[in-house]
Design a protein around this motif. Structure first.
Motif, mmCIF file in Angstrom:
data_model
loop_
_atom_site.group_PDB
_atom_site.id
_atom_site.type_symbol
_atom_site.label_atom_id
_atom_site.label_comp_id
_atom_site.label_asym_id
_atom_site.label_seq_id
_atom_site.Cartn_x
_atom_site.Cartn_y
_atom_site.Cartn_z
ATOM 1 N N GLU A 73 -1.387 2.675 -4.547
ATOM 2 C CA GLU A 73 -2.220 1.538 -4.938
ATOM 3 C C GLU A 73 -2.249 0.515 -3.808
ATOM 4 O O GLU A 73 -2.441 -0.675 -4.025
ATOM 5 C CB GLU A 73 -1.723 0.950 -6.268
ATOM 6 N N SER A 74 -2.033 1.015 -2.579
ATOM 7 C CA SER A 74 -2.082 0.139 -1.407
ATOM 8 C C SER A 74 -3.503 -0.396 -1.243
ATOM 9 O O SER A 74 -4.452 0.160 -1.786
ATOM 10 C CB SER A 74 -1.697 0.937 -0.168
ATOM 11 N N GLU A 75 -3.627 -1.465 -0.458
ATOM 12 C CA GLU A 75 -4.953 -2.054 -0.182
ATOM 13 C C GLU A 75 -5.868 -0.999 0.417
ATOM 14 O O GLU A 75 -7.030 -0.872 0.047
ATOM 15 C CB GLU A 75 -4.851 -3.130 0.905
ATOM 16 N N GLN A 103 9.541 5.713 -8.837
ATOM 17 C CA GLN A 103 10.029 7.080 -9.117
ATOM 18 C C GLN A 103 10.841 7.669 -7.965
ATOM 19 O O GLN A 103 11.581 8.626 -8.169
ATOM 20 C CB GLN A 103 8.849 8.033 -9.406
ATOM 21 N N LYS A 104 10.677 7.173 -6.765
ATOM 22 C CA LYS A 104 11.416 7.732 -5.619
ATOM 23 C C LYS A 104 12.698 6.953 -5.326
ATOM 24 O O LYS A 104 13.624 7.479 -4.703
ATOM 25 C CB LYS A 104 10.518 7.739 -4.373
ATOM 26 N N GLN A 105 12.739 5.704 -5.767
ATOM 27 C CA GLN A 105 13.890 4.855 -5.445
ATOM 28 C C GLN A 105 15.162 5.357 -6.116
ATOM 29 O O GLN A 105 15.127 5.805 -7.261
ATOM 30 C CB GLN A 105 13.590 3.401 -5.851
ATOM 31 N N TRP A 131 2.477 6.818 8.241
ATOM 32 C CA TRP A 131 1.668 6.317 9.365
ATOM 33 C C TRP A 131 0.181 6.245 9.029
ATOM 34 O O TRP A 131 -0.577 5.579 9.722
ATOM 35 C CB TRP A 131 1.904 7.152 10.630
ATOM 36 N N ASN A 132 -0.232 6.910 7.951
ATOM 37 C CA ASN A 132 -1.638 6.807 7.544
ATOM 38 C C ASN A 132 -1.985 5.403 7.043
ATOM 39 O O ASN A 132 -3.143 5.071 6.903
ATOM 40 C CB ASN A 132 -1.990 7.872 6.482
ATOM 41 N N TYR A 133 -0.969 4.586 6.798
ATOM 42 C CA TYR A 133 -1.223 3.187 6.420
ATOM 43 C C TYR A 133 -0.788 2.234 7.531
ATOM 44 O O TYR A 133 -0.493 1.061 7.275
ATOM 45 C CB TYR A 133 -0.475 2.829 5.133
ATOM 46 N N GLU A 148 -2.017 0.474 9.964
ATOM 47 C CA GLU A 148 -2.654 -0.826 10.184
ATOM 48 C C GLU A 148 -2.197 -1.850 9.146
ATOM 49 O O GLU A 148 -1.787 -2.956 9.474
ATOM 50 C CB GLU A 148 -4.151 -0.622 10.031
ATOM 51 N N GLU A 149 -2.271 -1.427 7.883
ATOM 52 C CA GLU A 149 -1.883 -2.299 6.769
ATOM 53 C C GLU A 149 -0.398 -2.687 6.883
ATOM 54 O O GLU A 149 -0.029 -3.842 6.677
ATOM 55 C CB GLU A 149 -2.148 -1.537 5.456
ATOM 56 N N ILE A 150 0.435 -1.722 7.220
ATOM 57 C CA ILE A 150 1.877 -1.980 7.287
ATOM 58 C C ILE A 150 2.210 -2.929 8.438
ATOM 59 O O ILE A 150 2.976 -3.879 8.272
ATOM 60 C CB ILE A 150 2.656 -0.648 7.406
ATOM 61 N N ARG A 169 0.387 -5.158 9.697
ATOM 62 C CA ARG A 169 -0.085 -6.496 9.310
ATOM 63 C C ARG A 169 0.899 -7.129 8.328
ATOM 64 O O ARG A 169 1.322 -8.271 8.483
ATOM 65 C CB ARG A 169 -1.481 -6.374 8.675
ATOM 66 N N ARG A 170 1.300 -6.352 7.326
ATOM 67 C CA ARG A 170 2.174 -6.874 6.281
ATOM 68 C C ARG A 170 3.568 -7.198 6.811
ATOM 69 O O ARG A 170 4.218 -8.123 6.340
ATOM 70 C CB ARG A 170 2.251 -5.869 5.122
ATOM 71 N N GLU A 171 4.023 -6.433 7.803
ATOM 72 C CA GLU A 171 5.396 -6.603 8.303
ATOM 73 C C GLU A 171 5.455 -7.489 9.544
ATOM 74 O O GLU A 171 6.336 -7.334 10.397
ATOM 75 C CB GLU A 171 6.020 -5.237 8.587
HETATM 76 P P1 TMP Z 1 0.947 8.824 0.760
HETATM 77 O O1 TMP Z 1 0.500 8.658 2.173
HETATM 78 O O2 TMP Z 1 1.075 10.268 0.424
HETATM 79 O O3 TMP Z 1 0.157 7.972 -0.193
HETATM 80 O O4 TMP Z 1 2.459 8.330 0.661
HETATM 81 C C1 TMP Z 1 2.873 7.111 1.197
HETATM 82 C C2 TMP Z 1 4.246 6.798 0.678
HETATM 83 O O5 TMP Z 1 4.692 5.614 1.344
HETATM 84 C C3 TMP Z 1 4.314 6.497 -0.808
HETATM 85 O O6 TMP Z 1 5.489 7.054 -1.346
HETATM 86 C C4 TMP Z 1 4.345 4.968 -0.876
HETATM 87 C C5 TMP Z 1 5.020 4.595 0.416
HETATM 88 N N1 TMP Z 1 4.595 3.322 0.986
HETATM 89 C C6 TMP Z 1 5.562 2.326 1.171
HETATM 90 O O7 TMP Z 1 6.723 2.509 0.843
HETATM 91 N N2 TMP Z 1 5.158 1.141 1.709
HETATM 92 C C7 TMP Z 1 3.857 0.901 2.069
HETATM 93 O O8 TMP Z 1 3.550 -0.188 2.552
HETATM 94 C C8 TMP Z 1 2.874 1.942 1.880
HETATM 95 C C9 TMP Z 1 1.453 1.716 2.267
HETATM 96 C C10 TMP Z 1 3.303 3.134 1.339
#
Ligand code: TMP
Ligand code: ZN
Length: 409
Positions: free
Chosen positions: A72-74, A341-343, A372-374, A376-378, A380-382
């Motif tokens: 549910e990331s941006e 669920q992963k924590q 790494w697919n996120y 850019e967002e990460i 920015r956020r960090e």
């Molecule tokens: P996904 O690329 O298959 O969606 O998985 C990304 C995993 O990374 C998912 O378990 C959620 C986690 N995640 C974070 O812990 N922090 C973040 O900022 C983002 C974007 C994802």
């Protein structure tokens, strides 16, 4: 074990790369201990250039209870809105949308907001229950010809059948496409979003190779598959999500839709860029080995210099990456992940503890970006972590370190 190609039926394969036995990417452990592992091996069909794994893990093992919850990331929410917008160009509101692999129903909620009646189909009972609570009707079933016929009988036929990041997970594509034939209206559309094999090869995204991903598609391969099953490719959009994906839209062969120019252009580009030859995949395998060695050396050197390294995001990709590169708790102290669920659990194979980001007391010096697919967002956020001197290791296409000083190796 795969012998004949699930797209074209041929049985002449190029061996691309073999990673040995690797645990399942989403099989997070409650306790570190013995676990199963399956061969992870990529082959390419010399006839249609489908990239496939050799091993097919029983879907009942993989999906009946599934810990992968759609982000549910941006980035992902924006992307799902884009999918609705692209589909709305061709499908009127008020028409039934069926989503295959609908997970917790986020995507269908957006279609509901756009005025569509919706129905989700997902075998994970734990996820179907969450979706139902959100008001997204969901059948906890594997999509195929039987279930499609039953849906058509109860709800009528669908104007849009959507499958986001599910088609690559399915072994019996023939039965799924028979289901599409049974459920789709005459002018309905079948839209699938899959990681694009061209992007995977070009960005050396070898960590997207895991047992759930049975197929890695070119547009030319998909086009061939659709043609065999009475469908026709009408559009393709390239999307940045999951490291480079395509939203491919097909319709019945005899429907009114005309194909956009993008389809022919991409098919021609695949041929021009060598994606129909063994060479391209040999080069890919060589780059994968180099990236892996460089990443392991980089992390080990930082650890030897006294740096603390932790993973960012316990993603499925992360499981491949850590296992293939041989990185364990000796190098990576813990991984943070926002998914409840992963924590409190441990990464498959490498047994690294997963913690909630808010529970980290002292920030590590470096974060290995497993999501790494996120990026850019990460990044920015960090910003505060970077300002305080922290750094992010981005593993592919070649490992680099992002700090406030810039990008280095
Ligand atoms: P996904 O690329 O298959 O969606 O998985 C990304 C995993 O990374 C998912 O378990 C959620 C986690 N995640 C974070 O812990 N922090 C973040 O900022 C983002 C974007 C994802
Ligand atoms: Zn083939």
């Amino acid at each position: 074990m795969v012998t004949t190609c699930r797209v074209c039926g041929a049985s002449s394969w190029q061996n691309v790369i073999s990673f040995g036995d690797v645990p399942l990417a989403n099989a997070f452990l409650d306790q570190p201990g013995p676990e199963g592992a399956y061969p992870l091996e990529l082959i390419s069909c010399r006839e249609c250039r489908l990239l496939s794994l050799t091993a097919v893990v029983d879907p009942r093992v993989l999906y009946r209870t599934y810990s992968y919850v759609t982000s549910e990331s941006e980035t992902m929410t924006r992307h799902m809105q884009e999918v609705v917008r692209l589909c709305a160009e061709r499908v009127d509101s008020g028409r039934l949308v069926v989503e295959v692999g609908s997970n917790t129903g986020n995507q269908l909620q957006l279609f509901q907001a756009a005025g569509h009646p919706v129905l989700g189909v997902d075998p994970a009972r734990n996820l179907a229950a969450i979706a139902a609570e959100r008001g997204v009707p969901t059948l906890a079933e594997y999509f195929g010809s039987d279930i499609a016929g039953a849906i058509a009988a109860v709800h009528g036929r669908a104007s849009l059948i959507l499958g986001r990041h599910v088609f690559a997970h399915i072994d019996d594509l023939t039965d799924v496409l028979a289901g599409v034939q049974a459920l789709l209206t005459d002018d309905g559309l079948f839209a699938i979003e899959v990681p694009y094999a061209v992007d995977m090869v070009n960005t050396v995204a070898f960590d997207t190779i895991y047992h759930e991903h049975l197929s890695y598609f070119l547009i030319s391969t998909l086009d061939r598959l659709f043609t065999r099953h009475g469908l026709r490719t009408v559009d393709v959009r390239r999307l940045a999500v999951h490291g480079g994906s395509v939203l491919v839209t097909a319709a019945r062969s005899d429907s009114r839709w005309e194909a956009s120019e993008r389809v022919g252009e991409l098919i021609a580009a695949e041929k021009d860029q060598g994606f129909l030859t063994d060479d391209r995949y040999e080069q890919f395998a060589a780059r994968v080995r180099t990236t892996c060695t460089e990443l392991t050396e980089l992390v080990r050197k930082e650890v030897a210099d006294g740096k603390r390294v932790a993973g960012y995001g316990a993603s499925a990709k992360g499981t491949t990456l850590l296992n293939i590169c041989g990185l364990t708790r000796a190098e990576v102290e813990f991984c943070t992940d926002t998914t409840p669920q992963k924590q409190g659990r441990f990464t498959p194979g490498t047994h690294i503890p997963i913690v909630a980001p808010e529970d980290v007391e002292e920030q590590p010096d470096l974060r290995l970006m497993l999501a790494w697919n996120y990026a850019e967002e990460i990044l920015r956020r960090e910003a505060a972590y970077l300002d305080a001197g922290g750094g992010f290791i981005i593993p592919v296409p070649e490992p680099v370190v992002h700090t406030r000083q810039g990008v280095g190796r």
